[in-house]
Design an enzyme around this catalytic site. Sequence first.
Site, PDB file in Angstrom:
ATOM      1  N   GLY A  37     133.097  54.260 -14.937  1.00  0.00           N
ATOM      2  CA  GLY A  37     134.086  54.014 -15.985  1.00  0.00           C
ATOM      3  C   GLY A  37     134.358  55.257 -16.812  1.00  0.00           C
ATOM      4  O   GLY A  37     135.512  55.566 -17.142  1.00  0.00           O
ATOM      5  N   ASP A  38     133.311  55.995 -17.154  1.00  0.00           N
ATOM      6  CA  ASP A  38     133.485  57.242 -17.894  1.00  0.00           C
ATOM      7  C   ASP A  38     134.261  58.260 -17.073  1.00  0.00           C
ATOM      8  O   ASP A  38     135.142  58.967 -17.593  1.00  0.00           O
ATOM      9  CB  ASP A  38     132.113  57.830 -18.254  1.00  0.00           C
ATOM     10  CG  ASP A  38     131.388  57.028 -19.310  1.00  0.00           C
ATOM     11  OD1 ASP A  38     131.861  56.988 -20.449  1.00  0.00           O
ATOM     12  OD2 ASP A  38     130.343  56.432 -18.988  1.00  0.00           O
ATOM     13  N   SER A  39     133.923  58.364 -15.801  1.00  0.00           N
ATOM     14  CA  SER A  39     134.565  59.364 -14.944  1.00  0.00           C
ATOM     15  C   SER A  39     136.046  59.058 -14.745  1.00  0.00           C
ATOM     16  O   SER A  39     136.880  59.961 -14.773  1.00  0.00           O
ATOM     17  CB  SER A  39     133.855  59.425 -13.591  1.00  0.00           C
ATOM     18  OG  SER A  39     132.499  59.763 -13.762  1.00  0.00           O
TER      19      SER A  39
END
Length: 399
Positions: A170-172
């Site tokens: 999700g962060d990436s």
Amino acid sequence: MSQAQKPLAGLKVVELGTLIAGPFCTRILAEFGAEVIKVEAPDGGDPLRKWRKLYEGTSLWWYVQARNKKSVTANLKHPDGLKFVRELIAQADILVENFRPGVLEKLGLGWETLRADNPGLVMVRLSGFGQSGPYKEQPGFGAVGESMGGLRYITGFRDRPPVRTGISIGDSIAALWAAIGALMALRHREVNGGQGQVVDVALYEAVFAMMESMVPEFDVFGFVRERTGNIMPGITPSNTHTTRDGKHVTIGANGDAIFKRFMLAIGRDDLANDPTLADNAGRDARRDEIYALIDTWCAGLDEAEVLDVLAKAEVPSSRVYSVTDMFADPQFIARQMFESGQLPDGRAFKMPGIVPKLSATPGATEWLGPALGEHTDAVLRELGYGSEAIAGLRNVGAI
């Protein structure tokens, strides 16, 4: 390769971020030539410096995530530290931050203030839920974005609880949207009068945007996509199968001609020539039957034999790679997906190569993630601070 040959050379980026989403966005910009100045707290800096596997006290991940960046320290709770950062941002093209919404405003670094200093600034803001809405002030990491954005719900097997991927995907994903948004805003600034703008990236929305046909299928048919294990829902055959020697092979034979070649290659001429299996709809209606026969075929052969048959039949397939497989694979090697670096004590090590590959202006690793505050003095001097002023900032705890 010199900085001048990289596509983002000449851009100045200030990073006010920690951990993954914001720093991954700026890593991409730094790899392609932007001058990225990472602002860290003097008392330890980015927690990523201590995450995962440490070598001589520093995360190996850090050396990659912060490559090509300059590290300066500034105490945002000290007025002189805050002044230093505001001066940096006033000269920047892009600010990337991933504080919880409202934090920068409380520090006096809100959009209106920064825009008054620097009308052309592009302010990239990454947060769990975005800069507006009833959830905006709630904390949110990538795991929360993956859950709210729909990814976790459909990941795993129907008879078990949802599972996560093995990385902070999700962060990436949010970092990639942030980099795209920053470059679009720069393009707008270039051609439409020189004004900057805010790029607002919410982690849950970044994941939600990747959810393919989920929204229209629910709206039109009331269809709720559920967990389906390793198969590709509605597209057959596309699955992972286990071989006789206990290895795992992913096979994507969902094209009409590909399916026919696959069936011929495994001796199932009857299925290759079955008119009811000539298109995806027919195959998906007989999904269980098809997957059972592929399972049986794979279970009777070792991985190498399975992959050899599939390669000769030109059926898209792959072993499920571990990092050990990657290090030995000729495709990874030919595409220079491993770079050699040198840790501070001189030890050589491998790190991931640069993506994407530009033919004329490729990215490159110029240096590894820096020591905390390694560039503070040099950056202050560029802003006009003399040695005495810098020493004074240090003495009062501003840097």
